[in-house]
Design a protein around this motif. Sequence first.
Motif, PDB file in Angstrom:
ATOM      1  N   VAL A 104       1.186  -0.620  10.335  1.00  0.00           N
ATOM      2  CA  VAL A 104       0.817  -1.552   9.276  1.00  0.00           C
ATOM      3  C   VAL A 104       2.084  -2.299   8.885  1.00  0.00           C
ATOM      4  O   VAL A 104       3.092  -1.670   8.525  1.00  0.00           O
ATOM      5  N   ARG A 105       2.042  -3.629   9.003  1.00  0.00           N
ATOM      6  CA  ARG A 105       3.185  -4.483   8.658  1.00  0.00           C
ATOM      7  C   ARG A 105       2.865  -5.249   7.382  1.00  0.00           C
ATOM      8  O   ARG A 105       1.798  -5.858   7.263  1.00  0.00           O
ATOM      9  N   TYR A 106       3.806  -5.201   6.465  1.00  0.00           N
ATOM     10  CA  TYR A 106       3.632  -5.862   5.173  1.00  0.00           C
ATOM     11  C   TYR A 106       4.472  -7.132   5.128  1.00  0.00           C
ATOM     12  O   TYR A 106       5.602  -7.153   5.620  1.00  0.00           O
ATOM     13  N   TRP A 107       3.931  -8.170   4.512  1.00  0.00           N
ATOM     14  CA  TRP A 107       4.628  -9.440   4.385  1.00  0.00           C
ATOM     15  C   TRP A 107       4.710  -9.841   2.911  1.00  0.00           C
ATOM     16  O   TRP A 107       3.831  -9.533   2.126  1.00  0.00           O
ATOM     17  N   ALA A 108       5.797 -10.529   2.556  1.00  0.00           N
ATOM     18  CA  ALA A 108       5.993 -11.141   1.235  1.00  0.00           C
ATOM     19  C   ALA A 108       5.762 -10.124   0.109  1.00  0.00           C
ATOM     20  O   ALA A 108       6.429  -9.099   0.078  1.00  0.00           O
ATOM     21  N   ALA A 109       4.845 -10.416  -0.817  1.00  0.00           N
ATOM     22  CA  ALA A 109       4.619  -9.559  -1.979  1.00  0.00           C
ATOM     23  C   ALA A 109       4.166  -8.156  -1.580  1.00  0.00           C
ATOM     24  O   ALA A 109       4.485  -7.178  -2.258  1.00  0.00           O
ATOM     25  N   ALA A 110       3.443  -8.034  -0.478  1.00  0.00           N
ATOM     26  CA  ALA A 110       3.010  -6.711  -0.017  1.00  0.00           C
ATOM     27  C   ALA A 110       4.222  -5.886   0.430  1.00  0.00           C
ATOM     28  O   ALA A 110       4.311  -4.693   0.139  1.00  0.00           O
ATOM     29  N   LYS A 111       5.161  -6.529   1.099  1.00  0.00           N
ATOM     30  CA  LYS A 111       6.383  -5.846   1.532  1.00  0.00           C
ATOM     31  C   LYS A 111       7.195  -5.399   0.330  1.00  0.00           C
ATOM     32  O   LYS A 111       7.684  -4.260   0.282  1.00  0.00           O
ATOM     33  N   ALA A 112       7.300  -6.258  -0.666  1.00  0.00           N
ATOM     34  CA  ALA A 112       8.040  -5.902  -1.876  1.00  0.00           C
ATOM     35  C   ALA A 112       7.375  -4.724  -2.592  1.00  0.00           C
ATOM     36  O   ALA A 112       8.052  -3.803  -3.055  1.00  0.00           O
ATOM     37  N   ALA A 113       6.061  -4.737  -2.675  1.00  0.00           N
ATOM     38  CA  ALA A 113       5.337  -3.676  -3.372  1.00  0.00           C
ATOM     39  C   ALA A 113       5.387  -2.354  -2.613  1.00  0.00           C
ATOM     40  O   ALA A 113       5.472  -1.288  -3.215  1.00  0.00           O
ATOM     41  N   ALA A 114       5.357  -2.416  -1.286  1.00  0.00           N
ATOM     42  CA  ALA A 114       5.406  -1.195  -0.467  1.00  0.00           C
ATOM     43  C   ALA A 114       6.818  -0.629  -0.393  1.00  0.00           C
ATOM     44  O   ALA A 114       6.999   0.574  -0.209  1.00  0.00           O
ATOM     45  N   GLY A 115       7.805  -1.500  -0.476  1.00  0.00           N
ATOM     46  CA  GLY A 115       9.188  -1.060  -0.359  1.00  0.00           C
ATOM     47  C   GLY A 115       9.639  -0.846   1.081  1.00  0.00           C
ATOM     48  O   GLY A 115      10.739  -0.372   1.327  1.00  0.00           O
ATOM     49  N   VAL A 116       8.772  -1.179   2.036  1.00  0.00           N
ATOM     50  CA  VAL A 116       9.092  -1.083   3.467  1.00  0.00           C
ATOM     51  C   VAL A 116       8.429  -2.257   4.178  1.00  0.00           C
ATOM     52  O   VAL A 116       7.451  -2.823   3.688  1.00  0.00           O
ATOM     53  N   ALA A 117       8.945  -2.604   5.341  1.00  0.00           N
ATOM     54  CA  ALA A 117       8.375  -3.698   6.118  1.00  0.00           C
ATOM     55  C   ALA A 117       7.179  -3.243   6.945  1.00  0.00           C
ATOM     56  O   ALA A 117       6.245  -4.003   7.170  1.00  0.00           O
ATOM     57  N   GLU A 118       7.202  -1.996   7.396  1.00  0.00           N
ATOM     58  CA  GLU A 118       6.105  -1.481   8.210  1.00  0.00           C
ATOM     59  C   GLU A 118       6.144   0.030   8.200  1.00  0.00           C
ATOM     60  O   GLU A 118       7.177   0.641   7.896  1.00  0.00           O
ATOM     61  N   GLU A 119       4.991   0.626   8.545  1.00  0.00           N
ATOM     62  CA  GLU A 119       4.912   2.082   8.625  1.00  0.00           C
ATOM     63  C   GLU A 119       3.683   2.475   9.445  1.00  0.00           C
ATOM     64  O   GLU A 119       2.729   1.702   9.536  1.00  0.00           O
ATOM     65  N   PRO A 120       3.709   3.668  10.053  1.00  0.00           N
ATOM     66  CA  PRO A 120       2.589   4.107  10.888  1.00  0.00           C
ATOM     67  C   PRO A 120       1.487   4.769  10.057  1.00  0.00           C
ATOM     68  O   PRO A 120       1.754   5.394   9.024  1.00  0.00           O
ATOM     69  N   TYR A 121       0.264   4.630  10.537  1.00  0.00           N
ATOM     70  CA  TYR A 121      -0.897   5.295   9.951  1.00  0.00           C
ATOM     71  C   TYR A 121      -1.818   5.739  11.075  1.00  0.00           C
ATOM     72  O   TYR A 121      -1.868   5.102  12.132  1.00  0.00           O
ATOM     73  N   ASP A 122      -2.589   6.791  10.828  1.00  0.00           N
ATOM     74  CA  ASP A 122      -3.641   7.233  11.731  1.00  0.00           C
ATOM     75  C   ASP A 122      -4.968   6.860  11.102  1.00  0.00           C
ATOM     76  O   ASP A 122      -5.274   7.308   9.987  1.00  0.00           O
ATOM     77  N   ALA A 123      -5.752   6.040  11.777  1.00  0.00           N
ATOM     78  CA  ALA A 123      -7.034   5.595  11.243  1.00  0.00           C
ATOM     79  C   ALA A 123      -7.907   5.068  12.367  1.00  0.00           C
ATOM     80  O   ALA A 123      -7.399   4.597  13.382  1.00  0.00           O
ATOM     81  N   VAL A 124      -9.211   5.121  12.167  1.00  0.00           N
ATOM     82  CA  VAL A 124     -10.161   4.598  13.144  1.00  0.00           C
ATOM     83  C   VAL A 124     -10.554   3.169  12.798  1.00  0.00           C
ATOM     84  O   VAL A 124     -10.756   2.344  13.675  1.00  0.00           O
ATOM     85  N   THR A 125     -10.639   2.875  11.493  1.00  0.00           N
ATOM     86  CA  THR A 125     -11.050   1.542  11.046  1.00  0.00           C
ATOM     87  C   THR A 125     -10.022   0.968  10.086  1.00  0.00           C
ATOM     88  O   THR A 125      -9.186   1.693   9.530  1.00  0.00           O
ATOM     89  N   LEU A 126     -10.129  -0.333   9.864  1.00  0.00           N
ATOM     90  CA  LEU A 126      -9.257  -0.979   8.885  1.00  0.00           C
ATOM     91  C   LEU A 126      -9.469  -0.374   7.504  1.00  0.00           C
ATOM     92  O   LEU A 126      -8.506  -0.157   6.760  1.00  0.00           O
ATOM     93  N   ALA A 127     -10.702  -0.071   7.147  1.00  0.00           N
ATOM     94  CA  ALA A 127     -10.985   0.538   5.844  1.00  0.00           C
ATOM     95  C   ALA A 127     -10.236   1.855   5.678  1.00  0.00           C
ATOM     96  O   ALA A 127      -9.650   2.120   4.623  1.00  0.00           O
ATOM     97  N   GLU A 128     -10.240   2.691   6.717  1.00  0.00           N
ATOM     98  CA  GLU A 128      -9.523   3.966   6.650  1.00  0.00           C
ATOM     99  C   GLU A 128      -8.021   3.746   6.503  1.00  0.00           C
ATOM    100  O   GLU A 128      -7.347   4.447   5.739  1.00  0.00           O
ATOM    101  N   ALA A 129      -7.478   2.790   7.229  1.00  0.00           N
ATOM    102  CA  ALA A 129      -6.045   2.503   7.132  1.00  0.00           C
ATOM    103  C   ALA A 129      -5.687   2.041   5.728  1.00  0.00           C
ATOM    104  O   ALA A 129      -4.690   2.494   5.151  1.00  0.00           O
ATOM    105  N   LEU A 130      -6.499   1.163   5.157  1.00  0.00           N
ATOM    106  CA  LEU A 130      -6.199   0.655   3.817  1.00  0.00           C
ATOM    107  C   LEU A 130      -6.357   1.734   2.752  1.00  0.00           C
ATOM    108  O   LEU A 130      -5.615   1.749   1.765  1.00  0.00           O
TER     109      LEU A 130
END
Length: 84
Positions: free
Chosen positions: A6-32
Amino acid sequence: MAEVTVRYWAAAKAAAGVAEEPYDAVTLAEALTAVRARHPGELTRVLLRCSFLVDGDPVGTRAHETVRLAEGGTVEVLPPFAGG
């Protein structure tokens, strides 16, 4: 389960505090859901305004439960951008 980045851009990156991170999920809903659990607070609010790309393809208005993720895939989290 697929491992995706999952890669974050702009305000999402600022809020997450990281540019990207791994997740295990089958669907976008599960990842979110996993993103919200890991980053409660501001990122959860930012996600309400975001659009998403999955492996470069816009999700658009499709239900997130129907968007399947592939092993090694990428989810781009794109907040609204201003300017030109």
